[in-house]
Design an enzyme around this catalytic site. Structure first.
Site, PDB file in Angstrom:
ATOM      1  N   HIS A 168       0.816  -1.223   0.000  1.00 19.64           N
ATOM      2  CA  HIS A 168       0.000   0.000   0.000  1.00 19.64           C
ATOM      3  C   HIS A 168       0.851   1.276   0.000  1.00 19.64           C
ATOM      4  O   HIS A 168       0.299   2.375  -0.160  1.00 19.64           O
ATOM      5  CB  HIS A 168      -0.943   0.034   1.199  1.00 19.64           C
ATOM      6  N   ASP A 203      -2.810 -10.739  -2.294  1.00 19.84           N
ATOM      7  CA  ASP A 203      -3.360 -10.180  -1.059  1.00 19.84           C
ATOM      8  C   ASP A 203      -4.827  -9.804  -1.311  1.00 19.84           C
ATOM      9  O   ASP A 203      -5.199  -9.465  -2.432  1.00 19.84           O
ATOM     10  CB  ASP A 203      -2.555  -8.938  -0.677  1.00 19.84           C
ATOM     11  N   HIS A 248      -6.318  -7.226  -0.435  1.00 27.23           N
ATOM     12  CA  HIS A 248      -6.435  -5.789  -0.723  1.00 27.23           C
ATOM     13  C   HIS A 248      -5.698  -5.455  -2.020  1.00 27.23           C
ATOM     14  O   HIS A 248      -4.632  -6.023  -2.287  1.00 27.23           O
ATOM     15  CB  HIS A 248      -5.824  -4.971   0.418  1.00 27.23           C
ATOM     16  N   ASP A 279      -4.496 -12.763   3.480  1.00 27.03           N
ATOM     17  CA  ASP A 279      -5.707 -12.292   4.156  1.00 27.03           C
ATOM     18  C   ASP A 279      -6.986 -12.547   3.359  1.00 27.03           C
ATOM     19  O   ASP A 279      -8.070 -12.155   3.788  1.00 27.03           O
ATOM     20  CB  ASP A 279      -5.590 -10.807   4.545  1.00 27.03           C
TER      21      ASP A 279
HETATM   22 ZN   LIG Z   1      -4.053  -7.155   2.748  1.00 30.00          ZN
END
Ligand SMILES: [Zn+2]
Length: 307
Positions: free
Chosen positions: A126, A163, A165, A244
């Site tokens: 991120h 991931d 995200h 995740d």
């Molecule tokens: Zn994540």
């Protein structure tokens, strides 16, 4: 050639508070499970070095690197965004996490190891060029990739990000970069609410609905990632390995199981074998359900190692 495992005790000293899911126990759980599974003995362990500004500056502006150094507190906790904070252990941990990918790149591009897994935190995907967010400070995988390009002459790198995200930071850094193809799956709509609006041509983003599981994930990989990777013929593969999207992880609402991580890793090992001399550098991103995280990492690393 054994798989390299790169980590550092400093990565356990970054602590954003008692209830923060991105916690030091994540690495302890992984270490325990690697030992319990018996595969730890087959990995060559390395201590992650501190990344140098020369490495970081290939990704982040010097003024951003300086600002992170300056923000690092001697005591207490300083928040850079609502869920991204620094304590006295954060800066060394972040430098080790980025340095791990530099060492992994040297080991793999240099031919000492076919592949490497970096068990590090804080995560990185991120972190944009000039913004810390979503538990991330430096974009670890991007630091390794730029090192591969600049120090090892690699011209085509593929990034795989599974991931849950979207890796908005990695996309910010590499969108339009002729040396990079990025393929990813992520829950959408979900934090950080990016990845679907007009991505650059070198970004192959597959948003998946909440509740998606093995079938939707595997279909996306087979229909989208694999053809793109085959056409691109990467000379090296980097994996943003976040765990995740696991069904036991309540950070998000996807439903992958341990075996999905073995399956996708095997597909990537095969692509790397065909085009990249087997070369893979994998870097830990998310994964917050400790048992599921550790078991999934074992699946991933076992498959990288071919045992
Ligand atoms: Zn994540």
């Amino acid at each position: 050639m054994a798989t390299a495992l790169i980590t550092h005790a400093d990565c356990m000293k970054h602590d954003m508070g008692t209830y923060h899911p991105e916690c030091p126990s994540r690495l302890a759980a992984i270490d325990d499970q690697l030992i319990m599974s018996g595969i730890g003995a087959y990995l060559d362990r390395y201590d992650a070095p501190l990344a140098e500004d020369e490495h970081l500056a290939r990704v982040h502006p010097q003024r951003y690197i300086d600002a992170i150094r300056k923000a690092a507190p001697e005591h207490g906790v300083v928040h850079l965004d609502p869920d991204t904070a620094m304590n006295s252990g954060t800066l060394p941990a972040a430098l080790r996490a980025a340095g791990a990918t530099v060492l992994a790149t040297d080991l793999v591009a240099g031919g000492k190891h076919e592949n490497a897994f970096c068990a590090v935190r804080p995560p990185g995907h991120h972190a944009t060029r000039n913004r810390a967010m979503g538990f991330c400070f430096f974009n670890n995988i991007a630091v390794g990739i730029r090192h591969a390009i600049h120090a090892h002459g690699i011209e085509r790198v593929a990034i795989i990000d599974f991931d849950v995200h979207h890796g908005n930071g990695t996309e910010d850094i590499f969108a339009g970069d002729e040396h990079v193809l990025m393929v990813s799956t992520f829950q959408h709509p979900f934090y950080p609410y990016s990845g679907t609006d007009d991505p650059a041509p070198n970004m192959v983003n597959v948003p998946l609905k909440a509740g998606s599981g093995s079938q939707q994930f595997r279909e996306a990989v087979e229909a989208t990632w694999l053809p793109a990777l085959e056409a691109y013929k990467p000379q090296m593969i980097y994996i943003s390995a976040g765990f995740d999207a696991h069904i036991e992880d309540d950070m998000a609402m996807m439903r992958l199981v341990d075996q999905d991580y073995a399956w996708v890793t095997q597909k990537l090992v095969e692509v790397a074998g065909r085009h990249a001399n087997g070369r893979i550098v994998s870097v830990l991103e998310g994964g917050y359900a400790l048992s599921a995280l550790a078991r999934s990492v074992v699946m991933h690393v076992r498959t990288l190692g071919g045992f």
